[in-house]
Motif scaffolding. Structure first.
Motif, short mmCIF file in Angstrom:
data_model
loop_
_atom_site.label_atom_id
_atom_site.label_comp_id
_atom_site.label_asym_id
_atom_site.label_seq_id
_atom_site.Cartn_x
_atom_site.Cartn_y
_atom_site.Cartn_z
N LEU A 1 0.83 -1.21 0.00
CA LEU A 1 0.00 0.00 0.00
C LEU A 1 0.86 1.26 0.00
O LEU A 1 0.53 2.25 -0.65
N VAL A 2 1.97 1.22 0.73
CA VAL A 2 2.89 2.36 0.71
C VAL A 2 3.36 2.63 -0.72
O VAL A 2 3.42 3.79 -1.17
N ARG A 3 3.69 1.57 -1.43
CA ARG A 3 4.17 1.75 -2.81
C ARG A 3 3.05 2.16 -3.76
O ARG A 3 3.21 3.09 -4.56
N SER A 4 1.90 1.48 -3.69
CA SER A 4 0.83 1.74 -4.66
C SER A 4 0.21 3.12 -4.49
O SER A 4 -0.18 3.76 -5.47
N GLU A 5 0.12 3.60 -3.23
CA GLU A 5 -0.47 4.92 -2.98
C GLU A 5 0.59 5.99 -2.80
O GLU A 5 0.27 7.12 -2.46
N ARG A 6 1.84 5.64 -3.04
CA ARG A 6 2.94 6.58 -2.92
C ARG A 6 2.88 7.34 -1.59
O ARG A 6 2.92 8.57 -1.53
N VAL A 7 2.78 6.55 -0.52
CA VAL A 7 2.69 7.11 0.83
C VAL A 7 4.00 7.79 1.20
O VAL A 7 5.09 7.23 1.00
N THR A 8 3.89 8.99 1.75
CA THR A 8 5.07 9.76 2.17
C THR A 8 5.27 9.75 3.67
O THR A 8 6.39 9.93 4.15
N ASN A 9 4.20 9.55 4.43
CA ASN A 9 4.25 9.61 5.89
C ASN A 9 3.49 8.43 6.47
O ASN A 9 2.45 8.02 5.93
N ALA A 10 3.98 7.90 7.59
CA ALA A 10 3.27 6.82 8.27
C ALA A 10 3.62 6.84 9.74
O ALA A 10 4.65 7.40 10.14
N MET A 11 2.76 6.20 10.53
CA MET A 11 3.01 6.05 11.96
C MET A 11 2.77 4.59 12.30
O MET A 11 1.75 4.01 11.89
N VAL A 12 3.69 3.98 13.04
CA VAL A 12 3.55 2.58 13.41
C VAL A 12 3.85 2.40 14.89
O VAL A 12 4.49 3.25 15.52
N VAL A 13 3.39 1.29 15.44
CA VAL A 13 3.82 0.88 16.78
C VAL A 13 5.05 0.00 16.60
O VAL A 13 5.30 -0.55 15.52
N PRO A 14 5.87 -0.15 17.64
CA PRO A 14 7.13 -0.89 17.49
C PRO A 14 6.99 -2.31 16.95
O PRO A 14 7.84 -2.77 16.18
N THR A 15 5.92 -3.01 17.34
CA THR A 15 5.78 -4.39 16.84
C THR A 15 5.57 -4.42 15.33
O THR A 15 6.00 -5.37 14.66
#
Length: 495
Positions: free
Chosen positions: A225-239
């Motif tokens: 999804l990051v690649r297909s939607e050309r995501v520039t920003n994201a937030m994740v939890v450590p796991t």
């Protein structure tokens, strides 16, 4: 100001820009406001006292959050993974609410609400063309905008009351209005019942950044999804970051990604160090905050990550695993048991103060707007103001008369080859009150020797901090936001 003000500003500033969903079928800022107003009309016509959301990420979530704001009723995202008894107990605290829930939870949610809709039905209805006029209700800045229940890893869940002015203060204090480029997109993969999900909706809307929800996580889905939607920003939890880094054979190429924020739990050192090597073009941000503080209060930014990672001195290198420094508008103090502020380098309880800080709970007297809030987290600041979070005070192990911080022992274990995860807890003991025990999980293909690990800890720390026993498990029980369920670990070890 209230949350509807932020929505109106977005429409005035970039009304035609897509701010939710895909580039081809997403909602513009103007379309999102129309959907929020339509949803507000549904709420007001039903006489709902609140809007409950029991479901995964999806376009219905941001619309529901903003519709509740326009209608002037609290938005209550609930953990959809709770058991029926726990879920029913939380729902009972919100009589007269309208509910949005998937079909799996309908049998529990339906009887507790005045009206029930699936997320798909809600989104379809609110984005219909026959949008009614603007509701006349205007929420007061001091009124409750969102109620989020704490995870309950150390006590019973509490409903945190976040006012409109708390959330607005956080947004305008940390984000530049319309500061994002039209090409920017942010991936939303934090559960809706987490404060980071709420703050992500609001901050990205205010910045003008398109929000792309990810309903179900897997490393492959996230990366694709990051690649297909050309995501520039994201937030994740450590796991999540750990799983992304460890996924065998995964294509981890993310050329569009510029910024990756993480938080919600402690980040294993080797995970962030590997990510810094694997994604040199990405700016990493460690965001420390709580539900009660409307999200982030302290940040370790991209430049600080890279400089600490490249540092040769132990003190500078250690800052890679800090929570950075307080954000504008937030004060942080480390205090001792008597409430007095402690000097740099001394551990104590972390207290915070600022307009974004709520510190108020359902069923309790509201906190004063200028009050200091006791996070109940332990930590210290170094001589340059970097905050180091050492874990919850509730997690402290009392062995004899000595207080032992699990995080110190966990840090030693997590640095050992072959260890993927680790937790240290106190287990009841007739002689010492509590004994120190650890559970570790191996990386794929690794074999761990508990006796050798105990010796390693003993060499790094004194004998009283050496676990009496180290057990190897296949995995540790964690919440959806990455926090270890310490009570479950301790209970199983005590059997």
């Amino acid at each position: 100001m209230n949350l509807t003000t932020l929505l109106d500003m977005a429409v005035d500033g970039f009304g035609d820009r897509t701010v939710l969903g895909g580039t081809r079928d997403g909602l513009s800022a103007e379309g999102l406001r129309k959907a929020a107003r339509h949803g507000a009309a549904v709420l007001m016509q039903s006489g709902a006292s609140a809007l409950l959301y029991v479901g995964a990420n999806g376009p219905a979530f941001p619309v529901a959050l903003l519709a509740a704001a326009v209608a002037g009723v609290p938005f209550v995202p609930v953990n959809y993974r709770l058991g029926e008894e726990q879920l029913g107990a939380l729902l009972a605290g919100h009589p007269g609410a309208l509910g949005i829930a998937d079909e799996r939870h309908a049998p529990v949610v339906g009887p507790a609400v005045t009206r029930l809709m699936t997320p798909e039905a809600w989104f379809t209805k609110t984005t219909a063309t026959d949008v009614p006029g603007r509701p006349v209700r205007e929420p007061e800045p001091e009124s409750t905008a969102v109620i989020i229940y704490t995870s309950g890893t150390t006590s019973a869940p509490k409903g945190v009351l976040l006012r409109h002015d708390n959330l607005v203060s956080y947004v305008i204090g940390t984000v530049e209005f319309a500061g994002a480029g039209a090409e920017e997109a942010s991936l939303l993969c934090v559960p809706p019942y987490h404060i980071a999900a709420v703050s992500n909706v609001l901050t990205n809307l205010y910045a003008g950044r398109r929000l792309v929800p990810l309903e179900t996580f897997s490393p492959e889905c996230w990366l694709n999804l990051v690649r297909s939607e050309r995501v520039t920003n994201a937030m994740v939890v450590p796991t999540v970051l750990a799983r992304l880094m460890a996924a065998p054979g995964a294509n981890r190429s993310v050329p569009s990604l510029r910024t990756l924020a993480y938080g919600g739990a402690a980040m294993p050192p080797r995970v962030i160090e590997r990510a810094l090597r694997e994604w040199p073009q990405v700016g990493f941000v460690n965001a420390y905050g709580l539900t009660e503080t409307s999200s982030t209060v302290s940040v370790l930014g991209p430049d600080e990550h890279r400089s600490a990672f490249a540092a040769t001195s132990p003190a500078a290198r250690a800052r890679l695993h800090s929570a950075g420094r307080p954000i504008p508008g937030v004060e942080v103090e480390i205090r001792g048991p008597d409430g007095a502020a402690l000097p740099a380098g001394t551990s104590g309880r972390i207290w915070v103060r600022g307009a974004q800080v709520s510190g108020s709970y359902a069923g309790q007297e509201p906190a004063s707007g200028d009050s200091w809030f006791d996070t109940r987290d332990l930590g210290h600041v170094d001589d340059e103001g970097f905050l180091f979070v050492e874990g919850r005070e509730d997690d402290t192990i009392i062995r004899g008369a000595e207080n032992i911080a699990p995080a110190e022992i966990e840090d030693v274990l997590l640095r050992q080859p072959g260890i993927a995860d680790a937790v240290v807890v106190g287990v009841p003991d007739e002689e010492w009150g509590q004994r120190v025990e650890a559970v570790v999980t191996p990386e794929p293909g690794a074999e761990l020797d508990p006796d050798l690990l105990r010796e390693t800890v003993r060499e790094s720390l004194r004998g009283s901090k050496t676990p009496d026993r180290i057990t190897v498990w296949a995995e540790l029980p964690r919440t959806d936001t990455g926090k270890i369920r310490r009570k479950d670990v301790a209970a199983q070890l005590a059997r």
